[in-house]
Design a protein around this motif. Structure first.
Motif, PDB file in Angstrom:
ATOM      1  N   ARG A   1      -4.787  11.702  -5.860  1.00  0.00           N
ATOM      2  CA  ARG A   1      -5.986  11.938  -5.057  1.00  0.00           C
ATOM      3  C   ARG A   1      -6.292  10.771  -4.129  1.00  0.00           C
ATOM      4  NH1 ARG A   1     -10.478   9.484  -7.520  1.00  0.00           N
ATOM      5  NH2 ARG A   1     -10.056   8.603  -9.576  1.00  0.00           N
ATOM      6  N   GLN A   2      -5.680   9.620  -4.408  1.00  0.00           N
ATOM      7  CA  GLN A   2      -5.867   8.440  -3.566  1.00  0.00           C
ATOM      8  C   GLN A   2      -4.751   8.277  -2.532  1.00  0.00           C
ATOM      9  OE1 GLN A   2      -8.447   6.218  -3.733  1.00  0.00           O
ATOM     10  NE2 GLN A   2      -9.457   7.359  -5.371  1.00  0.00           N
ATOM     11  N   GLN A   3      -3.762   9.165  -2.556  1.00  0.00           N
ATOM     12  CA  GLN A   3      -2.548   8.948  -1.775  1.00  0.00           C
ATOM     13  C   GLN A   3      -2.812   8.848  -0.268  1.00  0.00           C
ATOM     14  OE1 GLN A   3       0.552  12.101  -1.572  1.00  0.00           O
ATOM     15  NE2 GLN A   3       1.922  10.522  -2.382  1.00  0.00           N
ATOM     16  N   ARG A   4      -3.573   9.789   0.272  1.00  0.00           N
ATOM     17  CA  ARG A   4      -3.808   9.772   1.721  1.00  0.00           C
ATOM     18  C   ARG A   4      -4.560   8.525   2.154  1.00  0.00           C
ATOM     19  NH1 ARG A   4      -5.340  15.964   3.644  1.00  0.00           N
ATOM     20  NH2 ARG A   4      -3.326  16.908   3.085  1.00  0.00           N
ATOM     21  N   LYS A   5      -5.542   8.125   1.366  1.00  0.00           N
ATOM     22  CA  LYS A   5      -6.321   6.930   1.700  1.00  0.00           C
ATOM     23  C   LYS A   5      -5.434   5.695   1.686  1.00  0.00           C
ATOM     24  CE  LYS A   5      -9.096   4.955  -1.306  1.00  0.00           C
ATOM     25  NZ  LYS A   5     -10.247   4.669  -2.208  1.00  0.00           N
ATOM     26  N   LEU A   6      -4.557   5.600   0.691  1.00  0.00           N
ATOM     27  CA  LEU A   6      -3.681   4.440   0.586  1.00  0.00           C
ATOM     28  C   LEU A   6      -2.636   4.423   1.695  1.00  0.00           C
ATOM     29  CD1 LEU A   6      -3.301   4.414  -3.286  1.00  0.00           C
ATOM     30  CD2 LEU A   6      -4.495   2.696  -1.905  1.00  0.00           C
TER      31      LEU A   6
ATOM     32  N   ALA B   1       0.512   3.985  -2.844  1.00  0.00           N
ATOM     33  CA  ALA B   1       0.312   5.397  -2.503  1.00  0.00           C
ATOM     34  C   ALA B   1       1.295   6.289  -3.247  1.00  0.00           C
ATOM     35  CB  ALA B   1       0.462   5.594  -0.994  1.00  0.00           C
TER      36      ALA B   1
ATOM     37  N   TYR C   1       0.818  -1.220   0.000  1.00  0.00           N
ATOM     38  CA  TYR C   1       0.000   0.000   0.000  1.00  0.00           C
ATOM     39  C   TYR C   1       0.850   1.267   0.000  1.00  0.00           C
ATOM     40  CZ  TYR C   1      -4.299  -2.629   0.322  1.00  0.00           C
ATOM     41  OH  TYR C   1      -5.340  -3.475   0.024  1.00  0.00           O
TER      42      TYR C   1
ATOM     43  N   PHE D   1      -3.164   5.585   4.644  1.00  0.00           N
ATOM     44  CA  PHE D   1      -3.946   5.139   5.800  1.00  0.00           C
ATOM     45  C   PHE D   1      -4.124   3.623   5.773  1.00  0.00           C
ATOM     46  CE2 PHE D   1      -8.249   4.338   7.624  1.00  0.00           C
ATOM     47  CZ  PHE D   1      -7.925   4.609   8.951  1.00  0.00           C
ATOM     48  N   PHE D   2      -4.423   3.076   4.599  1.00  0.00           N
ATOM     49  CA  PHE D   2      -4.574   1.623   4.460  1.00  0.00           C
ATOM     50  C   PHE D   2      -3.266   0.898   4.767  1.00  0.00           C
ATOM     51  CE2 PHE D   2      -8.334   1.745   1.236  1.00  0.00           C
ATOM     52  CZ  PHE D   2      -9.193   2.019   2.281  1.00  0.00           C
TER      53      PHE D   2
END
Length: 224
Positions: free
Chosen positions: A158-163, A152, A148, A165-166
């Motif tokens: 735009r997905q970086q923070r979510k990834l 990221a 992950y 976190f994952f």
């Protein structure tokens, strides 16, 4: 003492070589991998101090809190912290699979030092079961964390923070489940076996996906 060090180090090196050689694009510099491994070794000491302090204060003593906070959260957070600040922003982290290599190296450094302490306390006779369960599980948590982190860094911004976190959340939850099985289940082996099979399946799937992403990205670069 030599037998304990060898018994602690051998399974970690075997697993590290296994995932290192799974890189289908370009191998990481051994010096950087070794440095990450040593960071993992050193992490054991502050984590042991924090866990001991909570234990002495009578905090986090229930099986659930020990599994998911005292063990899983503290250990996975510190491993994630080291990876993010020493590897994630480094120039050598230049393709998605690199996250897996460094995630595994930090995790196995931690598992090796933890294993030394455990075998010193309980004897080298437990080395085999330690290699099958705690050492390999740390490696698999490292695979998932690194996957992950790689996604990221090289995925959509735009997905970086979510990834990111994952990359902490998923290893933490899996680690917590692993420890909770050991803490509270009388017949833990009957739950641990399918759980470890699932962990291996998930980790090898992430290895395949990371390698596929690396190759596809390189093919795109070659078009220009």
């Amino acid at each position: 003492m030599i037998s304990i060090i060898f018994a602690s180090l051998a399974p970690s090196l075997a697993l590290l070589c296994f995932f290192y050689l799974k890189d289908n694009y370009n191998s990481e510099p051994l010096g950087m991998v070794f440095r990450s491994f040593i960071f993992g070794v050193l992490l054991v000491f502050p984590i042991l101090v924090i866990q001991y302090a909570f234990q002495e204060e009578g905090l986090l003593i229930s099986p659930l809190s020990q599994a998911f906070i005292s063990a899983a959260l503290f250990e996975e957070f510190f491993k994630w912290f080291i990876l993010f600040y020493t590897v994630y922003k480094h120039a050598v982290f230049n393709d998605p699979y690199d996250g897996i290599v460094y995630g595994v190296s930090v995790s196995l450094g931690f598992a090796t030092m933890e294993n030394v302490f455990f075998l010193l306390a309980y004897g080298v006779d437990l080395a085999f079961i330690r290699a099958l369960l705690p050492v390999s599980s740390h490696a698999l948590f490292g695979v998932i964390m690194g996957y992950y982190l790689g996604k990221a860094k090289f995925g959509e911004k735009r997905q970086q923070r979510k990834l990111l976190f994952f990359s902490l959340l998923i290893p933490w939850v899996l680690h917590g489940i692993y420890d909770y099985i050991l803490y509270v289940q009388r017949y833990w082996i009957y739950m641990m076996l399918p759980f470890m099979i699932f962990l291996w399946w998930l980790a090898l799937k992430k290895v395949k996906l990371a390698n596929k992403k690396t190759v596809n990205d390189e093919n795109v670069k070659n078009l220009y």
